[in-house]
Design a protein around this motif. Structure first.
Motif, mmCIF file in Angstrom:
data_model
loop_
_atom_site.group_PDB
_atom_site.id
_atom_site.type_symbol
_atom_site.label_atom_id
_atom_site.label_comp_id
_atom_site.label_asym_id
_atom_site.label_seq_id
_atom_site.Cartn_x
_atom_site.Cartn_y
_atom_site.Cartn_z
ATOM 1 N N ASP A 134 0.822 -1.212 0.000
ATOM 2 C CA ASP A 134 0.000 0.000 0.000
ATOM 3 C C ASP A 134 0.858 1.264 0.000
ATOM 4 O OD1 ASP A 134 -2.419 1.388 -0.036
ATOM 5 O OD2 ASP A 134 -2.435 1.620 2.145
ATOM 6 N N ILE A 135 1.779 1.361 -0.967
ATOM 7 C CA ILE A 135 2.637 2.545 -1.051
ATOM 8 C C ILE A 135 2.128 3.549 -2.092
ATOM 9 C CG2 ILE A 135 4.759 1.493 -0.197
ATOM 10 C CD1 ILE A 135 5.568 0.912 -3.070
ATOM 11 N N THR A 136 1.040 3.208 -2.799
ATOM 12 C CA THR A 136 0.463 4.145 -3.769
ATOM 13 C C THR A 136 -1.042 4.282 -3.551
ATOM 14 O OG1 THR A 136 0.245 2.323 -5.364
ATOM 15 C CG2 THR A 136 2.225 3.697 -5.535
ATOM 16 N N PRO A 137 -1.476 4.649 -2.348
ATOM 17 C CA PRO A 137 -2.926 4.686 -2.085
ATOM 18 C C PRO A 137 -3.674 5.663 -2.979
ATOM 19 C CG PRO A 137 -1.671 5.769 -0.329
ATOM 20 C CD PRO A 137 -0.692 5.044 -1.169
ATOM 21 N N PHE A 138 -3.069 6.810 -3.283
ATOM 22 C CA PHE A 138 -3.763 7.773 -4.147
ATOM 23 C C PHE A 138 -3.855 7.270 -5.580
ATOM 24 C CE2 PHE A 138 -3.316 11.342 -7.200
ATOM 25 C CZ PHE A 138 -4.608 11.836 -7.075
ATOM 26 N N MET A 139 -2.739 6.853 -6.151
ATOM 27 C CA MET A 139 -2.764 6.371 -7.535
ATOM 28 C C MET A 139 -3.671 5.161 -7.691
ATOM 29 S SD MET A 139 1.077 6.900 -9.137
ATOM 30 C CE MET A 139 2.059 6.618 -7.672
ATOM 31 N N ASP A 140 -3.736 4.299 -6.680
ATOM 32 C CA ASP A 140 -4.597 3.119 -6.766
ATOM 33 C C ASP A 140 -6.061 3.518 -6.971
ATOM 34 O OD1 ASP A 140 -2.506 1.348 -6.495
ATOM 35 O OD2 ASP A 140 -2.681 1.224 -4.315
ATOM 36 N N LYS A 141 -6.475 4.623 -6.332
ATOM 37 C CA LYS A 141 -7.852 5.106 -6.495
ATOM 38 C C LYS A 141 -7.988 5.960 -7.759
ATOM 39 C CE LYS A 141 -7.800 6.992 -2.449
ATOM 40 N NZ LYS A 141 -8.205 7.775 -1.244
ATOM 41 N N TRP A 142 -7.043 6.835 -7.951
ATOM 42 C CA TRP A 142 -7.103 7.785 -9.073
ATOM 43 C C TRP A 142 -7.074 7.079 -10.424
ATOM 44 C CZ3 TRP A 142 -2.562 11.091 -11.136
ATOM 45 C CH2 TRP A 142 -3.044 12.117 -11.952
ATOM 46 N N PHE A 143 -6.289 6.033 -10.532
ATOM 47 C CA PHE A 143 -6.144 5.344 -11.811
ATOM 48 C C PHE A 143 -7.405 4.583 -12.220
ATOM 49 C CE2 PHE A 143 -1.206 4.997 -12.097
ATOM 50 C CZ PHE A 143 -1.133 6.384 -12.060
ATOM 51 N N ASN A 144 -8.392 4.543 -11.350
ATOM 52 C CA ASN A 144 -9.693 3.976 -11.709
ATOM 53 C C ASN A 144 -10.621 5.028 -12.311
ATOM 54 O OD1 ASN A 144 -9.278 1.273 -10.829
ATOM 55 N ND2 ASN A 144 -9.569 1.927 -8.713
#
Length: 653
Positions: free
Chosen positions: A303-313
């Motif tokens: 879980d080192i990219t919590p923002f990108m994980d959501k944003w990339f959706n």
């Protein structure tokens, strides 16, 4: 008095023999230590052992023979009457100590270089010598230098005390010039033999990249890299008929509506969009070392990219996208010029690289404020010269005031500072009623992985409990979230497309050929109301970014791009990936690549451990492979993709 190698030296050249023996032992020790690091990647170790240490000894002796040439000449011409003088004694002793200390430093440097890149010194180390400020600062911030150097000094002193008696005795040996000339002549035969018979081809006898690297010699490779920063394509690589390959290249690059020009490799064309152009702002963010594997979508568990994980959706995510190379300049080259990588150094760092058809030129011709924004010093890797020579305005670390810089390290300001300045530049363009195309290059996700404290829940840096790469990636994610939060409050946000792509992966070394997984990067395009939210799994690489982006904007333009619109119905999935010597064409089930020595190889994918095999020019796909890379070399060398030499007539109807 300490022990000596030679109780009664018979020649003044004995010091060179002593230092050579010490260096050979040191090289063997270094090779053994690196072998321990690479042990999990060894296969047929009985053969590997012989090759690693046998061929390694050859390279070791070759380097030493080159290195001792000035010392041989010095002892040859030094008169007997000066040999025993105090000043010569001091000079020789100081020189011996410096050589020993330098060799020890080289061993330590090789250890850390291998730890980071899993290779011997190569073209990367050449860059490190050229850009001393950034690299020196990075070393000081990344490694315990203040501990290593004094310890190395003490160890060198002990070693020098061991050989000093023999050094002093050698300075007492009086030899006639004729005898010295014979000895010097014999010693200089070895570098002559090495020059004639030892070259880079002998370090490629194994299919295992790690074995080949271990069989090399670090300093020898360093000097070889100086010589081979640009490789002559036609001398070193398998080539085909230019007219045949040119037609194949045009078939792959041009659309069905193009009429191929008669000139070889002339892929100039006029790309016409369907419908009116969308004159939207573009913020293209090239993120340092953002491997796809860091994202939860591609398997990361920490879980080192919590923002990108959501944003990339929330936008268009290209899940089967690949970097063309292993260095920042390769990524910038492919994204900006849409050209396959050429052997040796990147076009970004070559002379005569201005006025080339680029993504920036397309936007500048449309009246955009076109700028390259870099968190570091743009002198590094020739970035400022390349981008300014191709029509970009430059904003780098030197353009930021002291008040704008909240944190900086060896490579530049933190991503947050770069993004805040980018917001300012965007606001300025908006007030001037000009659309903008900003190409950003970040720096925070790079060793020493330092960033502003208190921003994330990980400790900056590598040593003393630092989080290292994990922290660098998580801060990168945090800074992107900050950027988007601020951008959403700006009046130009609703008319802006954001593009996020990596320059290359965090690590590029692999066991066989070109390690495909270590070229896998994300490409994400985001603009609410303009770009649909979906995943695209088409196989593509960085040379395809520019045509795809321009297609999404319905922009018509003059093109000399090798890439194509990934979203087009006639796009055939493939990716071009390379390092500075191997040039690859990636398809769904196999990787074909060219290597120096006119070799053509194939790696079968999706069958467990990769297997390397040699193939002929007639193998399916090889002509396509050769067309891309031979074409790219021809286009650059013959200046076909320059503005002022672009043909007056365009070829698409």
């Amino acid at each position: 008095m300490g022990p000596t190698f030679f109780r009664s030296p018979r020649t003044r050249f004995v010091l060179i023999f002593q230092l050579a023996v010490i260096c050979l032992l040191g090289f063997a020790l270094t090779r053994s230590l690196l072998l321990i690091q690479a042990w999990p990647f060894m296969d047929n170790f009985s053969w590997d052992w012989f090759y690693i240490f046998g061929q390694g000894l050859v390279y070791d002796m070759a380097f030493i023979s080159y290195f001792y040439i000035p010392f041989v000449i010095f002892f040859l011409i030094l008169p007997n009457k000066w040999l025993g003088s105090r000043i010569v004694s001091y000079i020789v002793q100081a020189g011996a100590f410096i050589v020993l200390y330098g060799f020890g430093f080289c061993m330590v440097a090789e250890w850390y270089f291998w730890k980071e890149f899993n290779v011997r010194f190569n073209f990367i180390s050449v860059d490190y010598l050229v850009y001393r400020r950034e690299v020196t600062d990075n070393i000081l911030q990344s490694y315990p230098v203040l501990f290593i150097l004094p310890l190395l000094f003490v160890f060198t002193g002990l070693l020098f005390w061991f050989i000093r008696p023999a050094v002093l005795k050698a300075l007492c040996v009086k030899e006639p010039f004729k005898k010295r000339a014979v000895m010097a002549g014999l010693m200089l035969l070895l570098p002559l033999i090495s020059l004639c018979f030892i070259n880079q081809s002998q370090r490629g006898l194994s299919d295992n990249n790690y074995v080949n690297e271990l069989a090399s010699n670090g300093p020898y490779q360093l000097f070889a890299a100086f010589r081979s920063n640009r490789l002559d394509y036609r001398q070193f690589y398998a080539t085909g008929d230019d007219h045949d390959l040119s037609m194949r290249l045009k078939d792959h690059v041009m659309t069905a509506r193009c009429v191929p020009d008669k000139e070889v490799y002339n892929i100039a064309r006029d790309v016409r969009a369907q419908g009116p152009a969308k004159k939207m702002n573009v913020m293209l963010i090239t993120v340092e070392s953002l491997s796809a594997r860091f994202l939860t979508r591609f398997g990361e568990k920490t879980d080192i990219t919590p923002f990108m994980d959501k944003w990339f959706n929330q936008g268009m995510l290209f899940t089967n996208f690949y970097a063309t190379g292993t260095r920042t300049t390769r990524g910038l080259e492919a994204i900006t010029l849409s050209i396959p990588p050429t052997p040796g150094r990147s076009i970004v760092k070559r002379p005569e690289n201005s006025r080339m058809f680029s993504l920036g030129k397309v936007f500048k011709d449309l009246g955009y404020d076109t700028a390259f924004l870099y968190g570091g010093r743009g002198f590094f890797d020739n970035m400022n010269a390349f981008f300014s020579g191709n029509g970009y305005r430059i904003v780098d670390q030197a353009c930021l005031s002291g008040n704008e810089i909240t944190f900086k390290n060896a490579w530049g300001v933190c991503d947050g500072d770069l993004y805040r300045r980018t917001i300012q530049e965007a606001n300025h363009a908006y007030r001037a009623q000009k659309p903008f195309f900003f190409h950003l290059m970040t720096t925070s996700n790079h060793q020493p992985f330092t960033f502003p404290g208190g921003k994330i829940d990980l400790i900056p840096g590598e040593g003393k409990g630092g989080s290292g790469r994990l922290g660098g990636v998580k801060y990168t994610d945090y800074a992107l979230e900050e950027l988007m939060a601020e951008a959403r409050t700006q009046p130009w946000f609703k008319d802006t497309i954001f593009v996020v792509v990596a320059d290359h992966c965090a690590s590029s070394a692999g066991k066989v050929g070109l390690p495909v997984k270590k070229y896998h990067i994300p490409l994400f395009i985001y603009s609410p109301g303009h770009i649909p939210s979906k995943e695209v799994d088409t196989l593509a690489s960085q040379i395809d970014l520019a045509p795809t982006l321009l297609s999404l904007l319905n922009i018509s333009y003059e093109s000399f791009f090798f890439g194509k619109n990934i979203l087009s119905s006639d796009f055939e999935g493939r990716a071009l990936i390379a390092n500075y010597q191997k040039l690859g064409l990636l398809k769904k089930e196999e990787l074909l690549f060219l290597s120096p020595g006119k070799q053509i190889n194939r790696i079968i994918l999706n069958q467990g451990a990769p297997v390397l095999e040699k193939i002929s020019r007639n193998y399916p796909g090889v002509k396509e492979l050769m067309a891309y890379y031979q074409g790219a070399d021809y286009v650059f060398m013959h200046r076909l993709n320059r503005w002022n030499e672009f043909p007056d007539h365009l070829t698409e109807k």
